[in-house]
Design a protein around this motif. Structure first.
Motif, PDB file in Angstrom:
ATOM      1  N   SER A  19       0.824  -1.217   0.000  1.00  0.00           N
ATOM      2  CA  SER A  19       0.000   0.000   0.000  1.00  0.00           C
ATOM      3  C   SER A  19       0.850   1.255   0.000  1.00  0.00           C
ATOM      4  O   SER A  19       0.307   2.349  -0.027  1.00  0.00           O
ATOM      5  N   ARG A  20       2.123   1.071   0.037  1.00  0.00           N
ATOM      6  CA  ARG A  20       3.020   2.235   0.059  1.00  0.00           C
ATOM      7  C   ARG A  20       4.056   2.051  -1.037  1.00  0.00           C
ATOM      8  O   ARG A  20       4.594   0.968  -1.202  1.00  0.00           O
ATOM      9  N   PHE A  60       0.817   6.937  -0.484  1.00  0.00           N
ATOM     10  CA  PHE A  60      -0.127   6.033   0.164  1.00  0.00           C
ATOM     11  C   PHE A  60      -1.416   6.025  -0.652  1.00  0.00           C
ATOM     12  O   PHE A  60      -1.903   7.082  -1.070  1.00  0.00           O
ATOM     13  N   VAL A  76      -5.716   3.648   1.979  1.00  0.00           N
ATOM     14  CA  VAL A  76      -5.282   3.244   3.318  1.00  0.00           C
ATOM     15  C   VAL A  76      -6.449   2.634   4.060  1.00  0.00           C
ATOM     16  O   VAL A  76      -7.625   2.953   3.804  1.00  0.00           O
ATOM     17  N   SER A 125      -3.771   0.774   9.735  1.00  0.00           N
ATOM     18  CA  SER A 125      -2.486   0.832   9.034  1.00  0.00           C
ATOM     19  C   SER A 125      -1.632   2.019   9.477  1.00  0.00           C
ATOM     20  O   SER A 125      -0.738   2.441   8.763  1.00  0.00           O
TER      21      SER A 125
END
Length: 1238
Positions: A364-365, A374, A377, A381
């Motif tokens: 996710s990054r 990002f 999200v 997290s």
């Protein structure tokens, strides 16, 4: 010389500097800071850890104190802490000396028990953990400070030749941090430094050229270690300088000048604002270094023998510095966001990302260089990310967390804040909010009907509202509203726009004399709702703590000003919002200081040169010098002005006179005044000589008809030129005598020549002479001897009458022989003998008209018409008037008459008015009648003027058939055959109602009634009633049966008056008088007799006063007691003549006097016997023994007695010599004694 150049050091100071000595290349590291504002999450919401405080990266500790390594963090839940040392976990439980503070990550290492600090040296890093992430600190390098001892070395004495260069090496031990170096002697006195002797950056002491005064045995280098505050000392160095010759430049080494240092930069300028020159220009320091400071720098040393230079190449390298540090990020679920980490440096730093202290591994990054991205999200997290930017010169580490939250908006700014701003100033209204997603902010004013917008406002991303230029219309209530998809929140703040503070009357420049007072004004205006504070500064500092400085609400007063008070004074008007200031200079001036060091040079017979040194100007330039002299020979103690010279000169060439004992002094003058005189110079004496000049202002005149008085202005003592000053007076009759008659006189300024003919010209000269000769030959002046009175009167005197006030007198001139002097003119004396009118026959005083000597006629002005005058003419010269001519009489014709003496309305009715008048005082001829005119006087216009001719003997006239209640204006004038005289006017109004007028108007005659008097404390009160028309009333009074004039006091519109100041016990006659315009009495009352009572003083009979009776009784009782005591003592003593007691007791001076001897019986009526205790000579006469006031002498005075106050009485009186044969030896009886006292 070469060592002098080697002593030149270069210091370019940034945040860190590295010197590559083999390549002579300075590497400069530049660190730039950037302020980062972190996102603040409310503490009641979950958030990952954030490091709030940590120890510095390079942490040097004092080994004598406990070691404290700071690590503080915040978060929710509150984080826990752990440490690594040298990259591995640091287990604090294994070392009981290491503790972690509660609720903190700070480590405390207790080394007070003797543990060594070096055991704890290393690289430490702190981690703060909670369930949302981990934040890490910088790597902290812990080192102990060190202050090692100097290594032992043998220091040999140094011997140098005068003029050689020399280096004294320090070589201090390497410490942590490096020590501070300085040179002192063994008495701990710093060694003086100069351009010739200076200390280099490495601590060595450089001598450009040594001199004999540099010889000493105690050159000591000291190193001070700042952390431990210890000082280490090198072994003393001994230097001996030999004073001998050198072959340098074929001249003596003492002539080698110390080089001067200058700096230049190649192809650029040295930054003036950031560059400074230290250590006598041998060190160049540049602060706030940037890449632009790189380049070649050249230092140049030169003296009169030549120059040499040295080039230093400087490159600027920079450790990493932030351009944009990463910031905390709050995201809502499913949102996207980025964290940027931008840093710069030279070389360019590399970027490395960590998450919770570990490498990033999460789809996710994504990492794109210096940016973390990002996307989508999810809840849970949240984490802390670390950005590390590093190059070979250092690193940067920053934490930034990502928190995934879903929160409605909340306004964090406190509600109802009142903001205040000055008009025309910008203003920021805060609306700090938090929400996730990030809320949008809107602003409203006063109501929520319309949203704020337009160019007048700026809406910042953080919610702050900015007003560019605040105006009164901006005052009011403001509302900020925060919205996101989860809710809404609002807050109210208030804005008040205030008037600016302004100084309306600033202080002005003042120039004041010492010991005077000075006032600085500072008047200001401010918003009435703000509390002002006035502050005064002197030279940008506080005012001196001195009672002479008095601060009032709008002024500063300094009394008794001194020189130290000079400076710049600033008044500052402060409020809580703004301030205004103004400054003014105070210059303290005073008279110049007295000149000093007077010196006389170049002496001559009649000149000398004077030089001096000026004193202090005291802030006012000297405009000129005044040179004075004292002549100790002629006028000792008296100073005279000699000459002046401009204030720019300090020398003067003085011209002198012979025969003077000169002393000189100098005074300086500025705008304030003269200085005190200087001390006198040495005395300078000039030699005598003959006079250089003769007396001036030679005059001659006669005081009698047969003399000539010669006068002159005598010479001053300075002009005498020698002793024995005299004046040679010479004269001769002009055209008659060839030889001069002369006489020498001294100490006078006048000489009288007698026996001269009357008024003849003389040639006169006055020459000065002294013991050394005559003065220059004088020039002759023509003067005349004395005049005599003219001997003849002007002839053929006649008078031509031109008109009634002007006549012309004519005469024949007198002959020159009869003048007997210088004719100065003619005098015409004339006098009015009488008037041709029978009513005016008084004489007038004599008048005189003076005419020039060339006149034979003249006008006689201001004559009175219809009069008889007498006239005579005389000639006059400087002595006086001659005989008068035969008197001539002439008459002046008639003229127009004067104004009538009075004019008034004496009676008035419905249709008639009666007017009265008096003839003129100055009739100026025979009156032929009166011209009478009248007309109606309305408010808007005057009516037709009617004219009547009245007879000369008429004094009243009645006008009939006039309309009632009408105002009239009347005119009257007298006339003679020559014409009509000036006019007198009056006004009156006819009556409206006869019956009413008669009821309120008393009869015209008498005009006064009910006149009475009464006495009060203020004086005599006189009251009356008056029915006349006159407005000028007077109360007149005179002492009864007195022939003095009447005294009068004016009445101010009332019918009573108080006469003050009347003498007590006298009777006065009093009357009330009405006077007309000409001050003539028109009406008066009957005379009233007023008696003023005498002042009765309260008389007290002292004989009836109790205190007096008691006093007299006490005195009588005291006298009675004294008489009884005397009587008793008299009877007790018996009859003891003085002679018998002397025979019985011998010499009274040898035998003591007994108490019983002191009685009245000791005294006798015998004439020649002294009192007890005196001596009687064998001759039988009594001698006065040191005092003329003996009782024997008083006995010779006859029947003198003691009075009640203790003076002599008959008991002690003696008889005169002629009664000595009738002496009686019987003592006086007590009865006689008692009678004497009584």
């Amino acid at each position: 010389m070469r060592a002098g150049l080697n002593s030149l050091q270069t210091r370019l100071i940034g945040h860190k500097a590295v010197m590559d000595r083999p390549r002579e290349l300075a590497l400069l590291l530049l660190f730039l800071g950037h302020v980062i504002t972190a996102l603040e999450v409310p503490l009641d919401l979950p958030q990952p850890p954030t490091i709030t405080h940590q120890s510095p990266k390079d942490y040097i500790i004092d080994p004598r104190e406990n070691i404290v390594i700071h690590c503080e963090a915040k978060g929710k839940p509150h984080p826990s802490f752990s440490w690594t040392r040298n990259g591995t976990h640091f287990d604090m439980d294994k070392d009981p000396k290491v503790l972690m503070k509660p609720h903190s990550g700070t480590l405390v290492m207790d080394i007070s028990g003797g543990e060594r600090a070096e055991a704890y040296e290393g690289v430490y890093q702190c981690s703060a953990h909670n369930e949302l992430g981990t934040a890490v600190s910088n790597s902290i390098v812990l080192r102990q400070s060190r202050s090692p001892l100097w290594s032992k070395e043998r220091v040999s004495p140094i011997i140098a030749q005068k003029g050689q260069s020399l280096i004294l090496h320090c070589r201090p031990p390497a410490g942590l941090p490096p020590p501070i170096i300085f040179w002192m002697d063994n008495n701990f006195q710093r060694l003086p430094q100069s351009r010739r002797v200076s200390q280099a950056l490495n601590g060595d002491l450089y001598f450009s050229n040594v001199q004999p005064e540099d010889s000493r045995s105690n050159y000591i280098c000291y190193a001070r270690f700042p952390h431990t505050q210890t000082i280490q000392q090198k072994q003393p160095i001994s230097v001996r300088v030999l004073d001998s010759e050198s072959v340098y430049s074929n001249s003596r080494t003492a002539e080698i000048p110390t080089p001067a240092i200058s700096w230049v930069k190649h192809n650029s300028e040295i930054p003036s604002g950031r560059a400074s020159f230290l250590s006598f220009d041998k060190t160049l320091r540049i602060t706030d270094v940037s890449e632009a400071d790189a380049g070649e720098y050249r230092c140049i040393a030169n003296n009169r023998h030549g120059s040499v230079h040295h080039t230093i190449r400087v490159t600027v390298n920079a450790a990493p510095y932030w351009i944009s540090a990463p910031r905390n990020l709050v995201l809502a679920p499913k949102e996207m966001g980025i964290i940027m980490c931008r840093a710069a440096g030279h070389p360019k730093p590399s970027i490395r990302w960590l998450m919770n202290g570990l490498p990033i591994e999460n789809p996710s990054r994504s990492v794109e260089g210096d940016t973390l991205i990002f996307s989508e999200v999810q809840t849970g997290s949240s984490a802390v990310y670390q950005c590390n930017a590093s190059n070979q010169y250092g690193y940067l580490l920053s934490n930034a967390f990502v928190s995934v939250l879903a929160e409605p908006p909340r306004v964090l700014t406190p509600p109802n804040i009142v903001y205040q701003v000055i008009m025309n100033k910008p203003m920021l209204l805060e609306c700090v909010t938090f929400g996730s997603p990030v809320p949008t902010i809107t602003w409203f004013k006063d109501s929520r009907s319309s949203m704020l917008e337009g160019n007048a406002y700026v809406f910042h991303e953080n919610g702050t509202l900015e007003i560019h230029m605040s105006q009164p219309s901006n005052s009011g209530k403001y509302t900020c509203v925060a919205r996101n998809n989860l809710g809404i929140s609002e807050n109210h703040v208030y804005l008040e726009v205030k008037e600016p503070t302004r100084i309306l009357r600033p202080p002005e420049y003042r120039e004041v004399q010492r010991n005077r007072d000075v006032v600085f004004e500072c008047k200001a205006k401010h918003d009435p709702s703000l509390v002002p504070t006035m502050t005064w500064l002197k030279d940008d500092g506080e005012l001196p703590d001195d009672e002479r400085f008095r601060v009032d609400s709008d002024s500063l007063t300094i009394t008794d000003v001194t020189e130290s008070d000079a400076g710049m004074y600033t008044c500052i008007m402060n409020t809580t919002l703004d301030q205004d200031s103004a400054s003014a200079q105070l210059t303290v001036v005073e008279q110049p200081g007295a000149p000093t060091d007077l010196e006389l040079t170049d002496p001559g017979a009649r000149s000398i040169q004077l030089t001096w040194t000026p004193g202090e100007e005291h802030n006012s330039p000297i405009k000129k010098f005044l040179i004075q002299y004292e002549d100790a020979l002629h006028q000792s103690g008296v100073w005279h002005n000699l000459t002046e010279v401009p204030g720019t000169k300090t020398t003067a060439h003085l011209k002198l006179s012979p025969y003077v004992h000169y002393s000189f002094r100098v005074l300086a003058l500025n705008d304030v005044g003269f200085s005190r005189p200087s001390m006198p110079s040495h005395q300078y004496r000039t030699s005598p000589a003959a006079p250089d000049e003769n007396p001036t202002e030679v005059k001659g005149h006669g005081t009698e008809h047969n003399n000539l008085v010669i006068t002159w202005k005598p010479l001053m003592p300075l002009q005498a030129n020698g002793p024995g000053l005299q004046y040679k007076v010479m004269w001769r009759q002009q055209g008659i005598e060839k030889d001069w008659t002369s006489v020498s006189v001294a100490n006078v300024s006048k000489f009288v020549v007698s026996g001269t003919p009357t008024f003849v010209p003389y040639e006169v000269m006055v020459q000065a002479l002294n013991d050394y000769g005559l003065g220059p030959k004088p020039g002759a002046v023509i003067r005349y001897s004395g005049e005599d009175f003219p001997s003849a009167a002007p002839g053929d005197v006649r008078v031509l009458v031109l008109n009634s006030t002007l006549a012309e007198a004519r005469w024949s001139p007198v002959s020159p022989e009869s003048v007997r002097g210088r004719l100065q003119g003619y005098k015409v004396h004339y006098q009015r003998e009488r008037s041709l009118h029978r009513h005016n026959s008084h004489h007038s005083k004599q008048s005189t008209e003076i005419f020039s000597p060339n006149k034979t006629s003249g006008k006689l002005p201001d004559l009175l018409p219809y009069s008889v005058y007498s006239l005579r003419v005389t000639a006059f010269n400087g002595r006086g008037e001659g005989p008068s001519s035969i008197p001539q009489r002439f008459e002046t014709p008639e003229g127009v008459p004067g104004v009538p003496s009075f004019f008034k309305v004496s009676a008035l009715d419905l249709d008639s008015l009666t007017l009265e008048w008096g003839p003129p005082h100055e009739r100026n001829g025979r009156l032929t009648g009166y011209t009478f005119k009248y007309q109606i006087d309305s408010k808007n216009d005057l009516g037709l003027l009617e004219e009547l001719d009245l007879l000369s003997n008429q004094s009243s006239f009645t006008l009939h058939n006039l309309p009632h209640s009408t105002r009239y204006k009347f005119y009257i004038s007298a006339r003679t055959q020559r014409g009509v005289g000036p006019t007198l006017t009056e006004e009156a109004v006819t009556v409206l109602d006869r019956e009413k007028y008669k009821s309120v108007t008393p009869p015209v005659t008498p005009a006064f009634g009910n006149v009475s008097s009464s006495m009060s404390e203020d004086g005599a009160l006189i009251s009356w009633e008056y029915w006349g028309l006159e407005k000028h009333l007077y109360v007149e009074y005179i002492i009864d049966n007195s022939d003095e004039d009447w005294h009068k006091e004016k009445v101010n519109g009332s019918q009573f008056h108080v006469l003050k100041g009347l003498k007590k016990g006298l009777a006065y006659k009093v009357r009330v008088v009405a006077r007309g315009h000409d001050d003539q009495a028109v009406h008066h009352s009957e005379e009233l007799l007023v008696k003023v009572p005498a002042m009765v003083s309260p008389q007290v009979d002292i004989a009836t006063q109790g205190w007096f009776i008691g006093l007299m009784s006490a005195i009588a009782l005291l006298i009675l007691i004294l008489l009884i005591i005397c009587f008793i003592k008299r009877n007790k003593g018996g009859k003891y003549p003085v002679k018998e007691k002397e025979d019985a007791h011998g010499d009274p001076e040898i035998q003591p006097m007994k108490e019983d001897d002191i009685t009245f019986g000791e005294y006798s009526d015998e004439d020649r016997k002294p009192l007890k205790g005196s001596r009687t000579p064998s001759s039988g006469t009594v001698k006065r023994d040191g005092s003329d006031d003996s009782l024997v002498d008083y006995g010779d005075s006859g029947d003198t007695q003691f009075n009640e106050d203790g003076s002599f009485i008959g008991q002690y009186s003696g008889r005169s010599d002629r009664d000595a044969t009738h002496d009686s030896s019987e003592p006086p009886s007590p009865v006689n004694a008692m009678n004497s006292f009584v």
